[in-house]
Design a protein around this motif. Sequence first.
Motif, PDB file in Angstrom:
ATOM      1  N   GLU A  73     -32.448  10.990  15.947  1.00 40.79           N
ATOM      2  CA  GLU A  73     -32.379  10.424  17.296  1.00 40.79           C
ATOM      3  C   GLU A  73     -32.794   8.941  17.309  1.00 40.79           C
ATOM      4  N   ASN A  74     -33.852   8.636  16.593  1.00 38.31           N
ATOM      5  CA  ASN A  74     -34.313   7.245  16.504  1.00 38.31           C
ATOM      6  C   ASN A  74     -33.316   6.364  15.780  1.00 38.31           C
ATOM      7  N   LEU A  75     -32.761   6.911  14.704  1.00 39.78           N
ATOM      8  CA  LEU A  75     -31.813   6.143  13.893  1.00 39.78           C
ATOM      9  C   LEU A  75     -30.549   5.815  14.701  1.00 39.78           C
ATOM     10  N   LEU A  76     -30.154   6.757  15.561  1.00 40.70           N
ATOM     11  CA  LEU A  76     -28.962   6.532  16.398  1.00 40.70           C
ATOM     12  C   LEU A  76     -29.157   5.334  17.331  1.00 40.70           C
ATOM     13  N   LEU A  84     -28.714   2.286  14.644  1.00 38.94           N
ATOM     14  CA  LEU A  84     -27.434   2.165  13.906  1.00 38.94           C
ATOM     15  C   LEU A  84     -26.280   2.542  14.823  1.00 38.94           C
ATOM     16  N   PRO A  85     -25.303   1.646  14.970  1.00 35.22           N
ATOM     17  CA  PRO A  85     -24.223   1.932  15.913  1.00 35.22           C
ATOM     18  C   PRO A  85     -23.211   2.968  15.399  1.00 35.22           C
ATOM     19  N   ASP A  86     -23.301   3.321  14.112  1.00 33.93           N
ATOM     20  CA  ASP A  86     -22.261   4.154  13.504  1.00 33.93           C
ATOM     21  C   ASP A  86     -22.775   5.590  13.271  1.00 33.93           C
ATOM     22  N   PRO A  87     -22.372   6.538  14.125  1.00 29.45           N
ATOM     23  CA  PRO A  87     -22.880   7.915  13.996  1.00 29.45           C
ATOM     24  C   PRO A  87     -22.546   8.534  12.627  1.00 29.45           C
ATOM     25  N   TRP A  88     -21.421   8.148  12.022  1.00 29.99           N
ATOM     26  CA  TRP A  88     -21.067   8.656  10.682  1.00 29.99           C
ATOM     27  C   TRP A  88     -22.154   8.273   9.687  1.00 29.99           C
ATOM     28  N   ASP A 132      -4.612 -10.458  -4.606  1.00 29.69           N
ATOM     29  CA  ASP A 132      -4.896 -11.865  -4.956  1.00 29.69           C
ATOM     30  C   ASP A 132      -6.214 -11.971  -5.709  1.00 29.69           C
ATOM     31  N   ALA A 133      -7.220 -11.218  -5.244  1.00 27.81           N
ATOM     32  CA  ALA A 133      -8.553 -11.304  -5.858  1.00 27.81           C
ATOM     33  C   ALA A 133      -8.535 -10.787  -7.296  1.00 27.81           C
ATOM     34  N   MET A 134      -7.622  -9.880  -7.604  1.00 31.80           N
ATOM     35  CA  MET A 134      -7.558  -9.266  -8.938  1.00 31.80           C
ATOM     36  C   MET A 134      -6.772 -10.125  -9.944  1.00 31.80           C
ATOM     37  N   ARG A 135      -6.119 -11.176  -9.448  1.00 34.99           N
ATOM     38  CA  ARG A 135      -5.278 -11.973 -10.347  1.00 34.99           C
ATOM     39  C   ARG A 135      -6.123 -12.602 -11.465  1.00 34.99           C
ATOM     40  N   GLY A 136      -5.713 -12.351 -12.719  1.00 29.45           N
ATOM     41  CA  GLY A 136      -6.411 -12.947 -13.860  1.00 29.45           C
ATOM     42  C   GLY A 136      -7.731 -12.266 -14.212  1.00 29.45           C
ATOM     43  N   ILE A 137      -7.985 -11.124 -13.603  1.00 24.76           N
ATOM     44  CA  ILE A 137      -9.263 -10.418 -13.822  1.00 24.76           C
ATOM     45  C   ILE A 137      -9.112  -9.377 -14.937  1.00 24.76           C
ATOM     46  N   ASP A 138     -10.069  -9.346 -15.865  1.00 23.25           N
ATOM     47  CA  ASP A 138     -10.016  -8.251 -16.855  1.00 23.25           C
ATOM     48  C   ASP A 138     -11.171  -7.264 -16.703  1.00 23.25           C
ATOM     49  N   ARG A 139     -12.258  -7.669 -16.040  1.00 25.19           N
ATOM     50  CA  ARG A 139     -13.376  -6.751 -15.775  1.00 25.19           C
ATOM     51  C   ARG A 139     -13.734  -6.833 -14.296  1.00 25.19           C
ATOM     52  N   ALA A 140     -13.834  -5.689 -13.643  1.00 30.23           N
ATOM     53  CA  ALA A 140     -14.125  -5.702 -12.204  1.00 30.23           C
ATOM     54  C   ALA A 140     -15.293  -4.775 -11.897  1.00 30.23           C
ATOM     55  N   PHE A 141     -16.149  -5.239 -10.986  1.00 30.28           N
ATOM     56  CA  PHE A 141     -17.269  -4.406 -10.530  1.00 30.28           C
ATOM     57  C   PHE A 141     -17.000  -3.979  -9.094  1.00 30.28           C
ATOM     58  N   LEU A 142     -17.107  -2.684  -8.854  1.00 31.56           N
ATOM     59  CA  LEU A 142     -16.790  -2.114  -7.539  1.00 31.56           C
ATOM     60  C   LEU A 142     -18.054  -1.621  -6.841  1.00 31.56           C
ATOM     61  N   LEU A 143     -18.357  -2.244  -5.719  1.00 25.14           N
ATOM     62  CA  LEU A 143     -19.464  -1.806  -4.859  1.00 25.14           C
ATOM     63  C   LEU A 143     -19.021  -1.940  -3.420  1.00 25.14           C
ATOM     64  N   LEU A 144     -19.082  -0.850  -2.688  1.00 26.78           N
ATOM     65  CA  LEU A 144     -18.843  -0.902  -1.250  1.00 26.78           C
ATOM     66  C   LEU A 144     -19.999  -0.210  -0.542  1.00 26.78           C
ATOM     67  N   PRO A 145     -20.306  -0.639   0.674  1.00 32.23           N
ATOM     68  CA  PRO A 145     -21.367   0.038   1.419  1.00 32.23           C
ATOM     69  C   PRO A 145     -20.874   1.398   1.920  1.00 32.23           C
ATOM     70  N   ASN A 146     -21.817   2.224   2.344  1.00 33.42           N
ATOM     71  CA  ASN A 146     -21.478   3.589   2.761  1.00 33.42           C
ATOM     72  C   ASN A 146     -20.857   3.597   4.156  1.00 33.42           C
ATOM     73  N   THR A 147     -19.555   3.818   4.201  1.00 37.15           N
ATOM     74  CA  THR A 147     -18.827   3.951   5.463  1.00 37.15           C
ATOM     75  C   THR A 147     -17.844   5.109   5.293  1.00 37.15           C
ATOM     76  N   GLU A 148     -17.253   5.487   6.405  1.00 38.14           N
ATOM     77  CA  GLU A 148     -16.270   6.569   6.369  1.00 38.14           C
ATOM     78  C   GLU A 148     -15.061   6.188   5.500  1.00 38.14           C
ATOM     79  N   GLN A 149     -14.798   4.874   5.385  1.00 34.45           N
ATOM     80  CA  GLN A 149     -13.614   4.402   4.645  1.00 34.45           C
ATOM     81  C   GLN A 149     -13.897   4.209   3.156  1.00 34.45           C
ATOM     82  N   GLN A 150     -15.150   4.332   2.736  1.00 30.51           N
ATOM     83  CA  GLN A 150     -15.519   3.934   1.367  1.00 30.51           C
ATOM     84  C   GLN A 150     -14.672   4.630   0.296  1.00 30.51           C
ATOM     85  N   GLY A 151     -14.517   5.947   0.418  1.00 28.48           N
ATOM     86  CA  GLY A 151     -13.772   6.696  -0.608  1.00 28.48           C
ATOM     87  C   GLY A 151     -12.343   6.189  -0.744  1.00 28.48           C
ATOM     88  N   ASN A 152     -11.663   6.033   0.402  1.00 23.41           N
ATOM     89  CA  ASN A 152     -10.268   5.558   0.361  1.00 23.41           C
ATOM     90  C   ASN A 152     -10.183   4.137  -0.178  1.00 23.41           C
TER      91      ASN A 152
END
Length: 286
Positions: free
Chosen positions: A227-230, A233-237, A59-79
């Motif tokens: 150790e401090n970062l853990l 941040l709740p996400d060990p990945w 739905d978000a892509m409807r009528g779009i000709d230029r798209a900018f892709l930014l996702l935060p760093n998570t285990e799912q980012q690549g997929n």
Amino acid sequence: MILLTGATGKTAMAAATAIAVAGHKARVVTRDAAKASQLAALGHEIAVGDLSDLQFLKDAMRGIDRAFLLLPNTEQQGNMEARFTDTAKASGVRHLVKISSIEAHAGIGARVPEMHAASEAYVKASGLEWTMVKPNFFMQTLLAAANGVKARGELTMPVGGARISMVDCRDAGAVIAKVLLEPGHEGQSYKLTGSESVTFVEIATRLSRIIDKPVKFVDPPLAAYRENLLKALPDPWRVEAVCEIFATTAKGQREIEAITDTFQELLGRSPIGLDTFLSDYKKAFS
Ligand SMILES: NC(=O)c1ccc[n+]([C@@H]2O[C@H](COP(=O)([O-])OP(=O)(O)OC[C@H]3O[C@@H](n4cnc5c(N)ncnc54)[C@H](OP(=O)(O)O)[C@@H]3O)[C@@H](O)[C@H]2O)c1
């Protein structure tokens, strides 16, 4: 029409602002409408949804000709980036602009730049026109150490004697806007740096002057930092991803030390300097 993801975040908010200032509108994505008031005030169309939701993506892509892709760093980012690319292609998007990073290489030994390298390759193989915006470390990364500066006068990051030509993410946003708004950037990879390459000892000295308080650089053992970062941040990945980046940075890399003219060539002005960044964010450190 332009689709802008990550627009409530640090980098794409700067892009959304520059796009509006240039007199254009974009469709901007957020999972939380309450975070979009500034974007709505800029005149942008708000699309509320999660990029992991395929129907929302279509739905978000409807009528779009230029798209900018930014996702935060998570285990799912690549997929998620691969699915975004596939959906863009299927929806008739012409040009995909992706944020990557300057040190994105296969085999670098850190999962985030390796993911960006794989994702760049996926976009390039998709048949879409593409532009890669590849910033060095954001100056805003220093804000992660702001509490230690405030509490103990210590700038703590496990980067050793590394010299880095950090870039302000507001400058990365300005480049993203330019690439989306005008033709001629297809097939380009833009490596963005600041105009000087500095060690963290130098950063602490500059910060000290700006906030008028002694600040010393502390280079903790990576295990103690992890150790401090853990605790924070709740996400060990994510914790591991951050530690890998610091470990490769501390080893020293030509790519993150080098200074490019790319920003000056594209925008016709100097990138934001470290002192300006530190002054702009003075409150966060003092
Ligand atoms: N930090 C650095 O030094 C550096 C250097 C070079 C490249 N990079 C790259 O820059 C990117 C991060 O940029 P940033 O720091 O500007 O990001 P950020 O400030 O952390 O913002 C992240 C954005 O992503 C959105 N988002 C998160 N998950 C989402 C989802 N499932 N669906 C839709 N939107 C989602 C958030 O929107 P809502 O919360 O509003 O939904 C937010 O706008 C990363 O890919 C990183 O690898 C970083």
